[in-house]
Design an enzyme around this catalytic site. Sequence first.
Site, PDB file in Angstrom:
ATOM      1  N   ALA A 167      11.032  -8.391   0.881  1.00  0.00           N
ATOM      2  CA  ALA A 167      11.291  -8.217  -0.557  1.00  0.00           C
ATOM      3  C   ALA A 167      12.758  -7.870  -0.831  1.00  0.00           C
ATOM      4  O   ALA A 167      13.330  -8.321  -1.826  1.00  0.00           O
ATOM      5  CB  ALA A 167      10.376  -7.137  -1.120  1.00  0.00           C
ATOM      6  N   CYS A 216       5.577   6.042  -3.202  1.00  0.00           N
ATOM      7  CA  CYS A 216       4.515   6.829  -2.556  1.00  0.00           C
ATOM      8  C   CYS A 216       5.115   7.729  -1.477  1.00  0.00           C
ATOM      9  O   CYS A 216       4.408   8.258  -0.639  1.00  0.00           O
ATOM     10  CB  CYS A 216       3.458   5.910  -1.970  1.00  0.00           C
ATOM     11  SG  CYS A 216       4.097   4.809  -0.708  1.00  0.00           S
TER      12      CYS A 216
HETATM   13  N1  SAH Z   1       0.949  -2.930  -4.503  1.00  0.00           N
HETATM   14  C1  SAH Z   1      -0.079  -2.886  -3.486  1.00  0.00           C
HETATM   15  C2  SAH Z   1       0.224  -1.925  -2.370  1.00  0.00           C
HETATM   16  C3  SAH Z   1       1.531  -2.130  -1.674  1.00  0.00           C
HETATM   17  S1  SAH Z   1       1.635  -1.334  -0.123  1.00  0.00           S
HETATM   18  C4  SAH Z   1      -1.395  -2.517  -4.119  1.00  0.00           C
HETATM   19  O1  SAH Z   1      -1.412  -1.927  -5.214  1.00  0.00           O
HETATM   20  O2  SAH Z   1      -2.419  -2.798  -3.511  1.00  0.00           O
HETATM   21  C5  SAH Z   1       3.162  -1.953   0.433  1.00  0.00           C
HETATM   22  C6  SAH Z   1       3.167  -3.419   0.814  1.00  0.00           C
HETATM   23  O3  SAH Z   1       4.493  -3.774   1.095  1.00  0.00           O
HETATM   24  C7  SAH Z   1       2.370  -3.790   2.051  1.00  0.00           C
HETATM   25  O4  SAH Z   1       1.494  -4.836   1.726  1.00  0.00           O
HETATM   26  C8  SAH Z   1       3.411  -4.280   3.076  1.00  0.00           C
HETATM   27  O5  SAH Z   1       2.943  -5.404   3.823  1.00  0.00           O
HETATM   28  C9  SAH Z   1       4.536  -4.687   2.180  1.00  0.00           C
HETATM   29  N2  SAH Z   1       5.895  -4.584   2.717  1.00  0.00           N
HETATM   30  C10 SAH Z   1       6.450  -3.565   3.390  1.00  0.00           C
HETATM   31  N3  SAH Z   1       7.771  -3.764   3.592  1.00  0.00           N
HETATM   32  C11 SAH Z   1       8.047  -4.964   3.020  1.00  0.00           C
HETATM   33  C12 SAH Z   1       9.233  -5.731   2.865  1.00  0.00           C
HETATM   34  N4  SAH Z   1      10.409  -5.293   3.339  1.00  0.00           N
HETATM   35  N5  SAH Z   1       9.145  -6.903   2.210  1.00  0.00           N
HETATM   36  C13 SAH Z   1       7.988  -7.356   1.714  1.00  0.00           C
HETATM   37  N6  SAH Z   1       6.828  -6.662   1.812  1.00  0.00           N
HETATM   38  C14 SAH Z   1       6.864  -5.485   2.464  1.00  0.00           C
END
Ligand code: SAH
Length: 388
Positions: free
Chosen positions: A271, A330
Amino acid sequence: MKKVFVRPRTRVCYGHMWIYRNDILRIEGEPEAGEVVDIFTSNGVYLGKGYYNPTSKISLRIVTRRNEPVDKDFFVKRFKTSLLLRQPLLRDSSACRVVFSEADNLPGLIVDLFDRHVVIQINTLGMEKLRPYIVDALVEVLEPRGILEKSDANNRKKEGLETEEGWIYGIGPELLRFEMNGLKFYCDTKGQKTGFYLDQRWNAKIFGKFASGRVLDAFSYTGNFGIHALAGSAEHVIFLDYSERALEVAKENVKINNFSLEKVEFVHANAFDYLRSIQGSVYYDAVSLDPPSLAKSPRSLDAAFRGYKELNLRAMKLLKTGGLLSSSSCTHIISREKFEEVITVAANDTRINVAFLHVGGQPPDHPVRLAVPETFYLKNYLMLIERR
Ligand code: SAH
């Protein structure tokens, strides 16, 4: 029962449940690691029963303030109490967190209910030893079709435990179907944490109410925020995550709600890189940012601050004036004040004004215990963005 005497006037006298190694003054008998012991202050005041783990920095965790046996009946009573508190939530949803560790006076235990299935996490050695009682009590109180243990690897390592995953009672499918906020979802038994982030469901619902047009659900996991936006007036949603599996389950979540696959796109990317790469070429009407915890210890506070600033700044630049940003954190060590500081700095750098439409946190099945600040972790802000 073996006895442990601790320093008087520590946090446990004011409602906390942890006793650090340094606060233990004397031990009578030789309790085994994980054994339940009676706890007293050095001047003889009874503090309750807790389990002992000499290898953990937190050497005692209190499970009851009363002199009562810690057995199956104890857990039956506790589970009934927590379930009663959650009844209002279960009237229009088939999922909720039934036990949230310290917040429910059961340190080291998490229990999530997904319709007729239960997912548990046992994060301490003490709770691990009590597992047979826990399973029997859950079967009696919740009458589930299956109980899946999906314990958190990081916490368990500190307690000297291995990772545990698998059905410990009955059985269930790989994807557990449940309903919430008038929508259908799958909990992924092979996914993260307990398989679904129930803690975000109220924040996702509010995002979905307000989001419209082109929507980006960044750090989507299985699509919580984006699915809520599709239920509202979103025209197009991009789900962005670096877990391919999470995106596959997000697609299943789109399908069981009968939303058109033409309205959605799944982007498998980092991301941070993706937000940077699309800068200036696309604009969104609404963005949700929900990264994983960016710091575990106060030592990484600055790095976490920079991470959040980068993400919020990038998202703000992607939004049209009048657009919406839902920003979550979080990370426990990032306080509300610190997170608002991140948002302020990012807003000033991008020359935008921000109005908070909603300030969110944890839903009532993830209670925040005043005397146990560690139970507070989730911050969410729904913001209206205006270019200056
Ligand atoms: N919004 C979601 C929860 C997100 S938890 C809900 O409400 O259900 C965080 C998420 O970020 C995880 O799915 C993980 O795979 C992803 N993640 C962690 N680091 C990341 C990165 N650098 N780029 C993209 N996704 C990432």
